[in-house]
Design an enzyme around this catalytic site. Structure first.
Site, PDB file in Angstrom:
ATOM      1  N   ASP A 193       0.831  -1.206   0.000  1.00 28.11           N
ATOM      2  CA  ASP A 193       0.000   0.000   0.000  1.00 28.11           C
ATOM      3  C   ASP A 193       0.870   1.263   0.000  1.00 28.11           C
ATOM      4  O   ASP A 193       1.948   1.282   0.604  1.00 28.11           O
ATOM      5  CB  ASP A 193      -0.901  -0.019   1.246  1.00 28.11           C
ATOM      6  N   HIS A 251       2.729   3.356  -8.992  1.00 25.67           N
ATOM      7  CA  HIS A 251       2.600   1.914  -9.242  1.00 25.67           C
ATOM      8  C   HIS A 251       3.835   1.381  -9.973  1.00 25.67           C
ATOM      9  O   HIS A 251       4.290   0.269  -9.698  1.00 25.67           O
ATOM     10  CB  HIS A 251       1.328   1.622 -10.039  1.00 25.67           C
ATOM     11  N   LEU A 280      12.024 -19.696  -5.284  1.00 19.39           N
ATOM     12  CA  LEU A 280      11.068 -18.824  -4.575  1.00 19.39           C
ATOM     13  C   LEU A 280       9.747 -18.869  -5.333  1.00 19.39           C
ATOM     14  O   LEU A 280       9.725 -18.688  -6.550  1.00 19.39           O
ATOM     15  CB  LEU A 280      11.591 -17.383  -4.563  1.00 19.39           C
TER      16      LEU A 280
HETATM   17  C1  FPP Z   1      -1.918   0.077  -3.382  1.00 24.41           C
HETATM   18  O1  FPP Z   1      -1.452   1.411  -3.315  1.00 24.41           O
HETATM   19  C2  FPP Z   1      -1.327  -0.588  -4.545  1.00 24.41           C
HETATM   20  C3  FPP Z   1      -2.037  -1.137  -5.579  1.00 24.41           C
HETATM   21  C4  FPP Z   1      -3.501  -1.151  -5.631  1.00 24.41           C
HETATM   22  C5  FPP Z   1      -1.362  -1.751  -6.723  1.00 24.41           C
HETATM   23  C6  FPP Z   1      -0.090  -2.472  -6.407  1.00 24.41           C
HETATM   24  C7  FPP Z   1       0.518  -2.884  -7.667  1.00 24.41           C
HETATM   25  C8  FPP Z   1       1.830  -2.956  -7.897  1.00 24.41           C
HETATM   26  C9  FPP Z   1       2.886  -2.654  -6.908  1.00 24.41           C
HETATM   27  C10 FPP Z   1       2.260  -3.386  -9.241  1.00 24.41           C
HETATM   28  C11 FPP Z   1       2.367  -4.879  -9.256  1.00 24.41           C
HETATM   29  C12 FPP Z   1       2.762  -5.315 -10.594  1.00 24.41           C
HETATM   30  C13 FPP Z   1       3.113  -6.580 -10.909  1.00 24.41           C
HETATM   31  C14 FPP Z   1       3.615  -6.860 -12.261  1.00 24.41           C
HETATM   32  C15 FPP Z   1       3.000  -7.696  -9.958  1.00 24.41           C
HETATM   33  P1  FPP Z   1      -2.514   2.584  -3.421  1.00 24.41           P
HETATM   34  O2  FPP Z   1      -2.692   2.924  -4.856  1.00 24.41           O
HETATM   35  O3  FPP Z   1      -3.776   2.202  -2.713  1.00 24.41           O
HETATM   36  O4  FPP Z   1      -1.761   3.713  -2.669  1.00 24.41           O
HETATM   37  P2  FPP Z   1      -2.416   4.881  -1.790  1.00 24.41           P
HETATM   38  O5  FPP Z   1      -3.029   4.232  -0.580  1.00 24.41           O
HETATM   39  O6  FPP Z   1      -1.243   5.710  -1.444  1.00 24.41           O
HETATM   40  O7  FPP Z   1      -3.400   5.608  -2.662  1.00 24.41           O
END
Ligand code: FPP
Length: 240
Positions: free
Chosen positions: A15, A32, A126
């Site tokens: 997050d 992201h 892994l």
């Molecule tokens: C939450 O942060 C994160 C997500 C909803 C997406 C996470 C995705 C990735 C890290 C990319 C993964 C990619 C692959 C290829 C596996 P948020 O957007 O809710 O952050 P905020 O709380 O600050 O708004």
């Protein structure tokens, strides 16, 4: 007190990508993208530390409700990152698994998922489970529905075999970054006896030292699985 070992299975709610981007006056998708790099770093650090299973929450069943631009950006990023990273993941011995509902995913994303799974299927170093279009409630419901279809009783053992993470043991440690302290429909069934670690760091900032702090914290915990500490001290869990 019994010191526990390095967690075999770590699960992470990644997050804070959006806030990381906002702080830099960047579009959320930039956060992201940085999150993908953080995930790569984290997977390498887990491997170096002897963790054998890493499960991450990449896109929840509820994330479809985000602005269309962010959803399509995440789908594009996901397909792009899979294409870009799969050769290195294969070389690093990582077995990729995608956990979640595949119905309704764009053909490009589906093809990327299927190809990445096939390419890395023989790897054993892994296991990286990527929860995508996933929700803990969805998982319990799909498992129960499959048991009903097969005419099997809804027992704990049958559900365990039918849940989407049945190929790995339950997570020992669940980490959530970004300062929130909630489960958000992640691994509801499998985290029954997991230890939790909450970090205020935003996911793109979660580095090797942050992972080390989480593992250190885990090592100080006594896992009792419903028993008393005296019982656990008398019969400590076997080390790997
Ligand atoms: C939450 O942060 C994160 C997500 C909803 C997406 C996470 C995705 C990735 C890290 C990319 C993964 C990619 C692959 C290829 C596996 P948020 O957007 O809710 O952050 P905020 O709380 O600050 O708004």
């Amino acid at each position: 007190m019994t010191l526990t070992q390095v967690p075999h299975h770590i699960a992470i709610v990644m997050d804070g990508n959006g806030r990381w981007a906002n702080k830099r006056f960047l579009p959320r998708i930039a956060g992201h993208k940085q999150g993908v790099d953080s995930l790569k770093r984290c997977a390498k650090a887990c491997d170096a530390r002897g963790v054998r299973v890493l499960t991450v929450f990449a896109f929840s069943s509820e994330n479809w409700q985000r602005p269309a631009e962010e959803v399509s950006g995440l789908m594009e990023l996901f397909a792009f990152a899979l294409g870009r990273e799969v050769a290195e993941l294969k070389a690093d011995g990582v077995q990729l698994r995608f956990i979640g509902d595949r119905q309704g995913l764009a053909p490009k994303v589906l093809r990327g998922i299927e190809s990445a799974e096939a390419t890395t299927a023989q790897n054993t170093r892994l296991v990286l489970n990527v929860c995508f279009n996933y929700g803990g409630r969805w998982d319990i419901v799909q498992a129960a529905a499959r048991l009903c279809q097969q005419g099997l009783a809804v027992t704990e053992a049958h559900l365990n075999q039918t849940m989407s993470l049945s190929h790995v043991p339950d997570p020992d440690l669940v980490i959530r970054t970004g300062g929130e302290q909630r489960i958000s429909n992640f691994l509801l069934w499998q985290s029954a006896y997991s230890e939790f670690f909450f970090s205020d760091l935003l996911w793109p900032d979660f580095d090797e030292s942050a992972l080390e702090a989480a593992i250190e914290s885990f090592a100080q915990r006594q896992r009792r699985f419903g028993k008393t500490s005296e019982q656990v001290d008398a019969n400590p869990p076997a080390k790997e």
